[in-house]
Design an enzyme around this catalytic site. Sequence first.
Site, PDB file in Angstrom:
ATOM      1  N   ARG A  29       0.690  -1.066   0.031  1.00 32.67           N
ATOM      2  CA  ARG A  29      -0.118   0.033  -0.100  1.00 32.67           C
ATOM      3  C   ARG A  29       0.666   1.313  -0.091  1.00 32.67           C
ATOM      4  NH1 ARG A  29      -2.836  -3.741   1.834  1.00 32.67           N
ATOM      5  NH2 ARG A  29      -0.786  -4.363   2.666  1.00 32.67           N
ATOM      6  N   THR A  30       1.625   1.425   1.020  1.00 32.76           N
ATOM      7  CA  THR A  30       2.374   2.618   1.195  1.00 32.76           C
ATOM      8  C   THR A  30       3.272   2.937   0.165  1.00 32.76           C
ATOM      9  OG1 THR A  30       2.567   2.038   3.548  1.00 32.76           O
ATOM     10  CG2 THR A  30       4.040   3.846   2.651  1.00 32.76           C
TER      11      THR A  30
ATOM     12  N   ARG B 151      11.062   3.946   3.633  1.00 31.30           N
ATOM     13  CA  ARG B 151      10.680   3.002   4.755  1.00 31.30           C
ATOM     14  C   ARG B 151      11.865   2.037   5.329  1.00 31.30           C
ATOM     15  NH1 ARG B 151       5.612  -1.218   4.896  1.00 31.30           N
ATOM     16  NH2 ARG B 151       4.592   0.899   5.391  1.00 31.30           N
TER      17      ARG B 151
ATOM     18  N   LYS C 255      26.342  -4.614  -0.817  1.00 32.65           N
ATOM     19  CA  LYS C 255      27.668  -4.636  -0.972  1.00 32.65           C
ATOM     20  C   LYS C 255      28.236  -3.892   0.206  1.00 32.65           C
ATOM     21  CE  LYS C 255      27.445  -4.620  -5.963  1.00 32.65           C
ATOM     22  NZ  LYS C 255      27.465  -3.712  -6.955  1.00 32.65           N
TER      23      LYS C 255
ATOM     24  N   HIS D 244       4.552   5.762  11.626  1.00 31.87           N
ATOM     25  CA  HIS D 244       4.235   5.676  10.256  1.00 31.87           C
ATOM     26  C   HIS D 244       3.007   6.857  10.097  1.00 31.87           C
ATOM     27  CE1 HIS D 244       3.069   4.141   6.512  1.00 31.87           C
ATOM     28  NE2 HIS D 244       2.673   2.753   6.613  1.00 31.87           N
TER      29      HIS D 244
HETATM   30  N1   CP Z   1      -0.424  -0.055   5.620  1.00 29.69           N
HETATM   31  C1   CP Z   1       0.707  -0.374   5.319  1.00 29.69           C
HETATM   32  O1   CP Z   1       1.863   0.211   5.817  1.00 29.69           O
HETATM   33  O2   CP Z   1       0.742  -1.351   4.367  1.00 29.69           O
HETATM   34  P1   CP Z   1       2.405  -1.897   3.546  1.00 29.69           P
HETATM   35  O3   CP Z   1       3.219  -2.537   4.516  1.00 29.69           O
HETATM   36  O4   CP Z   1       1.596  -2.675   2.398  1.00 29.69           O
HETATM   37  O5   CP Z   1       2.782  -0.631   2.882  1.00 29.69           O
END
Ligand code: CP
Length: 310
Positions: free
Chosen positions: A60-61, A110, A88, A138
């Site tokens: 999603r993100t 992320r 590496k 998040h």
């Molecule tokens: N909600 C969420 O962060 O989903 P993903 O891990 O798929 O990005």
Amino acid sequence: MSKMLRVKHLLGIKDLHREDIDLILQTADTFLDVINRPIKKVPSLRDTTIVNLFFENSTRTRLSFELAEKRLSADVLNFTASSSSVSKGETLVDTVNNILAMKVDMVVMRHPQAGAAKFLSERVDSVIINAGDGAHEHPTQALLDAFSIKRKLGTIEGKRVMIVGDILHSRVALSNIFCLQKLGAEVGVCGPPTLIPRYLNELGVYVETNLQKALQWCDVVNMLRIQLERQDIQYFPSNREYTKHYQLNDNRLNALDKKIVVMHPGPINRGIEITSDVADGPHSVILDQVESGVAVRMAVLYLLAGRSAD
Ligand code: CP
């Protein structure tokens, strides 16, 4: 209201003022209209280049940020750690500085380590957007969750939101608590005592271990999955035991004397924390959350791009 965010980076909801959150949600309203038009694109970021750095899996993100960037007409680079020179031995800062040398303006990242986004923001010259850092924050998930509640209920002020599941390992829970409290909601958490950190009492959060009582208390329930990948020990006896006490199913919803809104940030483990009947049922806004995510991320990128020359 100021038309500029007070922050240069989006590292966590904890750093935002209520006015910043209101501005993001207000801007997202405009972008929600844009992405529902026949022509879903605006030229706002056509001179901006953005890299999406993902050191951890995401559906999603990652796709939502990429789509948001493309809807804003930005140039987009996607980076996956497993197929890069990180394997590496290159450091995070060297990797990012090399990418920035290619005239990239903004970084969406992320990372599995809590604090990685803040660490980077202090060492490189770019706007950093945290797309999830370990079990810490998040922020765009919390903003899209708040936006989804506002879309469904008209307001967040005074609403009661219950977050259920693996609170201990959840960056979504922490960002949601900060965001919803800043917007005037009451927040509760529910789960096995072993998955509820003690510091939550100090954040003014209502803690409940009985799911039925938790559901009766709230207007909105946000179900979380058990994050087995972050658990180093066993926090409950078995999936069967967890499901018996903490699964959201039709029996539990039908036993309430009211209707509540059902949310889940994804990914869902169907049949564990939530049944398919509920996830796909009339009270679920799970796919609306995903739609909101694109509009909210467009708002965040648009507002922070205005700060990229600072
Ligand atoms: N909600 C969420 O962060 O989903 P993903 O891990 O798929 O990005």
